[in-house]
Design a protein around this motif. Structure first.
Motif, PDB file in Angstrom:
ATOM      1  N   ASP A   1      16.336   5.403 -12.221  1.00 33.28           N
ATOM      2  CA  ASP A   1      16.153   4.201 -13.028  1.00 33.28           C
ATOM      3  C   ASP A   1      14.985   4.476 -13.971  1.00 33.28           C
ATOM      4  O   ASP A   1      14.027   5.148 -13.605  1.00 33.28           O
ATOM      5  CB  ASP A   1      15.934   3.019 -12.054  1.00 33.28           C
TER       6      ASP A   1
ATOM      7  N   ALA B   1       0.837  -1.211   0.000  1.00 30.55           N
ATOM      8  CA  ALA B   1       0.000   0.000   0.000  1.00 30.55           C
ATOM      9  C   ALA B   1       0.869   1.257   0.000  1.00 30.55           C
ATOM     10  O   ALA B   1       1.988   1.237   0.512  1.00 30.55           O
ATOM     11  CB  ALA B   1      -0.904  -0.015   1.233  1.00 30.55           C
TER      12      ALA B   1
ATOM     13  N   THR C   1       4.939   0.262  -3.183  1.00 28.49           N
ATOM     14  CA  THR C   1       5.579  -0.926  -2.599  1.00 28.49           C
ATOM     15  C   THR C   1       6.948  -0.576  -1.995  1.00 28.49           C
ATOM     16  O   THR C   1       7.509   0.494  -2.273  1.00 28.49           O
ATOM     17  CB  THR C   1       5.809  -2.013  -3.676  1.00 28.49           C
TER      18      THR C   1
HETATM   19  C1  LIG Z   1      -3.779  -2.716   1.786  1.00 30.06           C
HETATM   20  C2  LIG Z   1      -3.780  -1.958   0.485  1.00 30.06           C
HETATM   21  C3  LIG Z   1      -4.559  -0.829   0.365  1.00 30.06           C
HETATM   22  C4  LIG Z   1      -4.581  -0.126  -0.850  1.00 30.06           C
HETATM   23  N1  LIG Z   1      -5.401   0.976  -0.965  1.00 30.06           N
HETATM   24  C5  LIG Z   1      -5.459   1.647  -2.122  1.00 30.06           C
HETATM   25  C6  LIG Z   1      -6.352   2.750  -2.291  1.00 30.06           C
HETATM   26  O1  LIG Z   1      -7.102   3.108  -1.371  1.00 30.06           O
HETATM   27  N2  LIG Z   1      -6.388   3.382  -3.484  1.00 30.06           N
HETATM   28  C7  LIG Z   1      -5.569   3.021  -4.526  1.00 30.06           C
HETATM   29  O2  LIG Z   1      -5.615   3.666  -5.569  1.00 30.06           O
HETATM   30  N3  LIG Z   1      -4.714   1.957  -4.431  1.00 30.06           N
HETATM   31  C8  LIG Z   1      -4.659   1.262  -3.257  1.00 30.06           C
HETATM   32  N4  LIG Z   1      -3.813   0.182  -3.122  1.00 30.06           N
HETATM   33  C9  LIG Z   1      -3.053  -0.259  -4.303  1.00 30.06           C
HETATM   34  C10 LIG Z   1      -1.553   0.007  -4.211  1.00 30.06           C
HETATM   35  O3  LIG Z   1      -1.273   1.393  -4.305  1.00 30.06           O
HETATM   36  C11 LIG Z   1      -0.889  -0.764  -5.348  1.00 30.06           C
HETATM   37  O4  LIG Z   1      -1.140  -2.143  -5.126  1.00 30.06           O
HETATM   38  C12 LIG Z   1       0.595  -0.526  -5.386  1.00 30.06           C
HETATM   39  O5  LIG Z   1       0.872   0.789  -5.807  1.00 30.06           O
HETATM   40  C13 LIG Z   1       1.326  -1.532  -6.312  1.00 30.06           C
HETATM   41  O6  LIG Z   1       0.717  -1.597  -7.550  1.00 30.06           O
HETATM   42  P1  LIG Z   1       0.363  -3.015  -8.225  1.00 30.06           P
HETATM   43  O7  LIG Z   1      -0.408  -3.812  -7.208  1.00 30.06           O
HETATM   44  O8  LIG Z   1      -0.263  -2.741  -9.538  1.00 30.06           O
HETATM   45  O9  LIG Z   1       1.754  -3.758  -8.414  1.00 30.06           O
HETATM   46  P2  LIG Z   1       2.801  -3.476  -9.584  1.00 30.06           P
HETATM   47  O10 LIG Z   1       3.006  -2.018  -9.745  1.00 30.06           O
HETATM   48  O11 LIG Z   1       2.380  -4.246 -10.796  1.00 30.06           O
HETATM   49  O12 LIG Z   1       4.132  -4.100  -8.988  1.00 30.06           O
HETATM   50  C14 LIG Z   1       4.433  -5.509  -9.100  1.00 30.06           C
HETATM   51  C15 LIG Z   1       5.847  -5.716  -8.539  1.00 30.06           C
HETATM   52  O13 LIG Z   1       6.814  -4.995  -9.346  1.00 30.06           O
HETATM   53  C16 LIG Z   1       7.589  -4.117  -8.532  1.00 30.06           C
HETATM   54  N5  LIG Z   1       7.858  -2.866  -9.276  1.00 30.06           N
HETATM   55  C17 LIG Z   1       6.986  -2.159 -10.036  1.00 30.06           C
HETATM   56  N6  LIG Z   1       7.579  -1.050 -10.541  1.00 30.06           N
HETATM   57  C18 LIG Z   1       8.855  -1.048 -10.077  1.00 30.06           C
HETATM   58  C19 LIG Z   1       9.972  -0.156 -10.220  1.00 30.06           C
HETATM   59  N7  LIG Z   1       9.885   0.987 -10.930  1.00 30.06           N
HETATM   60  N8  LIG Z   1      11.133  -0.474  -9.593  1.00 30.06           N
HETATM   61  C20 LIG Z   1      11.241  -1.612  -8.839  1.00 30.06           C
HETATM   62  N9  LIG Z   1      10.213  -2.493  -8.667  1.00 30.06           N
HETATM   63  C21 LIG Z   1       9.045  -2.215  -9.268  1.00 30.06           C
HETATM   64  C22 LIG Z   1       6.697  -3.841  -7.311  1.00 30.06           C
HETATM   65  O14 LIG Z   1       7.465  -3.483  -6.182  1.00 30.06           O
HETATM   66  C23 LIG Z   1       5.996  -5.193  -7.118  1.00 30.06           C
HETATM   67  O15 LIG Z   1       6.827  -6.070  -6.390  1.00 30.06           O
HETATM   68  C24 LIG Z   1      -3.789  -0.545  -1.942  1.00 30.06           C
HETATM   69  C25 LIG Z   1      -3.003  -1.709  -1.824  1.00 30.06           C
HETATM   70  C26 LIG Z   1      -2.996  -2.406  -0.639  1.00 30.06           C
HETATM   71  C27 LIG Z   1      -2.169  -3.659  -0.535  1.00 30.06           C
END
Ligand SMILES: Cc1cc2nc3c(=O)[nH]c(=O)nc-3n(C[C@H](O)[C@H](O)[C@H](O)COP(=O)(O)OP(=O)(O)OC[C@H]3O[C@@H](n4cnc5c(N)ncnc54)[C@H](O)[C@@H]3O)c2cc1C
Length: 399
Positions: A390, A369, A372
């Protein structure tokens, strides 16, 4: 370096402590934290939000002219310490109070401030944050939800996901694409959208903890007035960054410390083969390691607060607190699961009313959240350590 609080700060702490002693919901004062379900839970949380507001403790960090206490960063730290120490219930309008309200104060029009800000503070209108989509999380600029101008309103189509509190929310702070002729992070606009309308529907997401804390939210010809654009059309990226800075500046280290103290107490009082758990050398070693890390994380947070006091704005140091706290929370709850053993499976009938088990499951989501742990590390690398950017992270809203 002086680690003591001065008299004025201690007076602030005493005032809050006395207020909490009188106003925590029934049972919570004695550590009996009854977590209700469904509508009852919502009503309980709304009532608590109102109690905080009536007592002047809902938005201590808000400027006084908007109804807050204008609390200094040190007072805000004391506030978090005391709320964690009292195991106070969470704020249902946490997104409104911690992120949306301060963003509107910084970037909203006078009319938006007048219309929305008082109701955020009082909890009369609950907010959610519509950033993430199925294919746009860390890289929010890949979002595909669209908003199109039709007359004097904007029509929105698309899907958001992981939208916390949407099931309770009245309004959504939404990011949408309004133009795709330029670079990826251009042509993005932030809109305030009433989600209690025909064009908005949602499905809850069932979590391992058995909660349904977040949702998939669908916009199907949903509408909002042109007055509800925050910042300029097509320049929402700046607003997205403003809100993210507030999002990164909240720490959970004090509730983690409270969990550590709960675990310590459990180990002192529980016995295995007639001996208190704490007498077991392996358990002691793990507790000592956690204790040292909790203290180090707190000191690091205090240092970041001191630095922020000088600049006056949230900076990249918040990402250090997030990384340290999220990893510590996960390690702490893993140790707790080891120590509690099979009793964990009893859930709320088990030790600690199941709180450590809940926190164990929640700790994996905390790492994700608000950006990451990897994204927070990119921020630290680039903006604290001055390492080269990067390519991927340049595209990410979280950095
Ligand atoms: C408990 C919880 C509450 C949340 N609440 C909200 C909310 O209220 N509103 C909202 O909009 N979102 C919310 N989120 C979503 C959260 O913001 C996203 O899950 C988060 O930003 C990661 O996006 P993704 O899940 O698409 O993963 P991805 O972005 O697809 O990432 C997948 C993996 O790749 C890695 N990665 C991606 N890009 C990079 C980079 N540039 N460099 C290194 N590693 C990278 C990530 O660390 C991860 O391990 C919530 C998530 C959780 C778990």
């Amino acid at each position: 370096m002086n680690f003591e609080y001065d008299d004025e700060h201690e007076a602030f702490r005493r005032e809050l402590r006395e207020w909490l002693a009188e106003n925590l919901p029934a049972g919570w004062r004695d550590g009996e934290r009854e977590m209700l379900e469904g509508d009852e839970r919502e009503q309980f949380l709304r009532d608590w939000q109102r109690t905080l507001y009536d007592g002047g403790w809902a938005g201590v960090h808000w400027p006084e002219e908007y109804g807050g206490r204008g609390a200094s960063l040190i007072e805000q730290t004391i506030y978090r310490e005391e709320m964690a120490r009292a195991n106070a219930p969470p704020q249902i309008n946490v997104i409104g109070i911690n992120f949306v309200g301060p963003t509107l104060v910084a970037a909203g029009t006078e009319a938006q401030k007048e219309r929305f800000v008082p109701n955020i503070l009082s909890g009369e209108e609950i907010w959610c944050q519509g950033y993430s989509e199925p294919d746009a999380g860390s890289d929010i600029a890949s979002l595909t939800t669209r908003a199109e101008k039709q007359g004097d309103q904007w029509v929105i189509n698309g899907q958001k996901i992981w939208t916390s509190y949407a099931q309770y929310a009245d309004w959504c702070f939404l990011v949408a694409r309004t133009d795709d002729s330029g670079l990826k992070h251009e042509g993005i606009t932030t809109l305030l959208v009433d989600i209690d309308q025909e064009g908005v529907s949602m499905d809850p997401i069932h979590q391992a903890s058995d909660e349904e804390g977040f949702n998939q939210v669908y916009f199907d010809d949903a509408v909002t007035s042109a007055d509800n654009i925050v910042g300029e059309v097509g320049r929402g990226w700046e607003v997205v960054m403003t809100l993210s800075a507030f999002e990164h500046s909240t720490t959970t280290i004090f509730s983690i410390e409270q969990n550590y103290l709960d675990l310590l107490e459990y180990c002192r009082t529980e016995t295995r083969a007639g001996e208190p758990l704490i007498e077991d050398a392996r358990v002691r070693r793990k507790l000592a390691d956690l204790d040292a890390r909790v203290q180090a994380a707190k000191v690091s947070h205090y240092r970041n607060v001191s630095e922020r006091s000088e600049t006056g704005t949230p900076g990249p140091e918040g990402s250090m607190d997030l990384v340290v706290a999220d990893e510590l929370r996960n390690d702490l709850t893993n140790v707790a699961m080891d120590v509690l053993g099979p009793e964990t499976a009893l859930w709320e009938d088990g030790p600690n009313d199941g709180r450590l088990a809940d926190d164990y499951l929640g700790s994996y989501g905390s790492w994700i959240a608000a950006g990451t742990g990897d994204i927070q590390r990119n921020i630290i690398g680039e903006r604290v350590l001055g390492l080269p950017k990067d390519d991927k992270s340049q595209e990410s809203h979280r950095t």
